[in-house]
Enzyme design. Structure first.
Site, PDB file in Angstrom:
ATOM      1  N   PHE A 161       0.790  -1.225   0.000  1.00  0.00           N
ATOM      2  CA  PHE A 161       0.000   0.000   0.000  1.00  0.00           C
ATOM      3  C   PHE A 161       0.825   1.279   0.000  1.00  0.00           C
ATOM      4  O   PHE A 161       0.386   2.289  -0.540  1.00  0.00           O
ATOM      5  CB  PHE A 161      -0.932   0.014   1.222  1.00  0.00           C
ATOM      6  CG  PHE A 161      -1.907  -1.123   1.190  1.00  0.00           C
ATOM      7  CD1 PHE A 161      -3.033  -1.053   0.401  1.00  0.00           C
ATOM      8  CD2 PHE A 161      -1.676  -2.276   1.920  1.00  0.00           C
ATOM      9  CE1 PHE A 161      -3.928  -2.109   0.340  1.00  0.00           C
ATOM     10  CE2 PHE A 161      -2.558  -3.331   1.877  1.00  0.00           C
ATOM     11  CZ  PHE A 161      -3.690  -3.255   1.083  1.00  0.00           C
TER      12      PHE A 161
ATOM     13  N   HIS B 219      -7.336  -6.322  10.999  1.00  0.00           N
ATOM     14  CA  HIS B 219      -8.047  -5.421  10.093  1.00  0.00           C
ATOM     15  C   HIS B 219      -9.233  -6.108   9.426  1.00  0.00           C
ATOM     16  O   HIS B 219      -9.754  -5.619   8.424  1.00  0.00           O
ATOM     17  CB  HIS B 219      -7.100  -4.862   9.029  1.00  0.00           C
ATOM     18  CG  HIS B 219      -6.099  -3.880   9.575  1.00  0.00           C
ATOM     19  ND1 HIS B 219      -4.900  -3.603   8.952  1.00  0.00           N
ATOM     20  CD2 HIS B 219      -6.126  -3.115  10.703  1.00  0.00           C
ATOM     21  CE1 HIS B 219      -4.233  -2.716   9.669  1.00  0.00           C
ATOM     22  NE2 HIS B 219      -4.957  -2.403  10.729  1.00  0.00           N
TER      23      HIS B 219
END
Length: 248
Positions: free
Chosen positions: A38, A123
């Site tokens: 990311f 997450h």
């Protein structure tokens, strides 16, 4: 370039000497499965996609057409990936009793696919979704099929409430899995970080609670100076070599 054999040997010795080792993994462990990370300069997904626009609670509530189109496409693509040698090596270390658990920042589910049993997905994950009104659970595929059919936002068949995936969006509180993961780190005698930049809070705070720390990551992290072993390399070859050294 493959990490020096001496570095892997030092890491193997740390793992052999531990009685409660835990791994903490980030996006870097899944790049060999074809998934982008990311935040890497030039290649990180967030350099081309604004996560707040598509994968946030604000998008879910105020711009559902974006969340359930582009956002769901991004999430759905992660479900197609398969575990790589790093995931498989960690699973083999757990099976042999050398690793007690995996804490992961990833939502791709690849640790489960690889065979790891004690996985704390801090997450969330992409196996299911739930209704925000009645809290009933649905398979992720049901939610995705509704969105693809034009039902935006997708609705619960039971009560008509809005469905959402079981992932932690930007703006969400952390789930119970994070508290359980923190306790796991506190009870460990070695935390092995694999493929994480350790820059995303609150997961980035976990290494400071580790009795002993080892890091395998392609680029430097803020915790390198505290680690007993630091290997800047791809996760796959290093963790595969580690498992071979420990289990042979």
């Amino acid at each position: 370039m493959m990490a020096e054999t001496a570095d892997v040997a030092r890491l193997a010795r740390l793992l052999r000497e531990s009685s409660h080792a835990v791994a903490l993994t980030g996006a870097g462990i899944s790049t060999e499965s074809g998934l982008p990370d990311f935040r890497s300069p030039g290649t990180g997904l967030w350099e081309t996609v604004d996560p707040m626009a598509y994968l946030s609670t604000e998008a879910l509530e105020r711009r559902p057409e974006l969340f359930y189109s582009t956002g769901m496409e991004l999430l759905g693509a992660l479900r197609e990936a398969q575990p790589n040698r790093a995931h498989l090596a960690l699973a083999s270390l757990e099976k042999a009793g050398r690793l007690k658990a995996v804490i992961t920042q990833n939502i791709d589910g690849l640790h489960h696919k690889a065979g790891s049993q004690r996985v704390f997905e801090v997450h969330g994950h992409l196996r299911s979704g739930h209704c925000q009104r009645c809290r009933s659970t649905v398979a992720f595929s049901v939610l995705a099929d509704k969105a693809r059919a034009g039902e935006v936002p997708p609705r619960c068949d039971r009560c008509g409430g809005v469905l959402r995936p079981d992932v932690v969006l930007f703006g969400d509180p952390m789930p119970e899995a994070f508290d359980l993961a923190a306790r796991e780190v506190l009870g460990s005698d070695l935390l092995l970080v694999v493929g994480s930049s350790l820059q995303v809070a609150p997961v980035a705070y976990l290494p400071q609670y580790a009795t002993n720390l080892a890091i395998v990551n392609l680029t430097p992290t803020p915790y390198d100076g505290l680690a007993g072993v630091v290997i800047h390399d791809q996760a796959g070859p290093v963790i595969e070599a580690l498992a071979q050294a420990v289990l042979s």
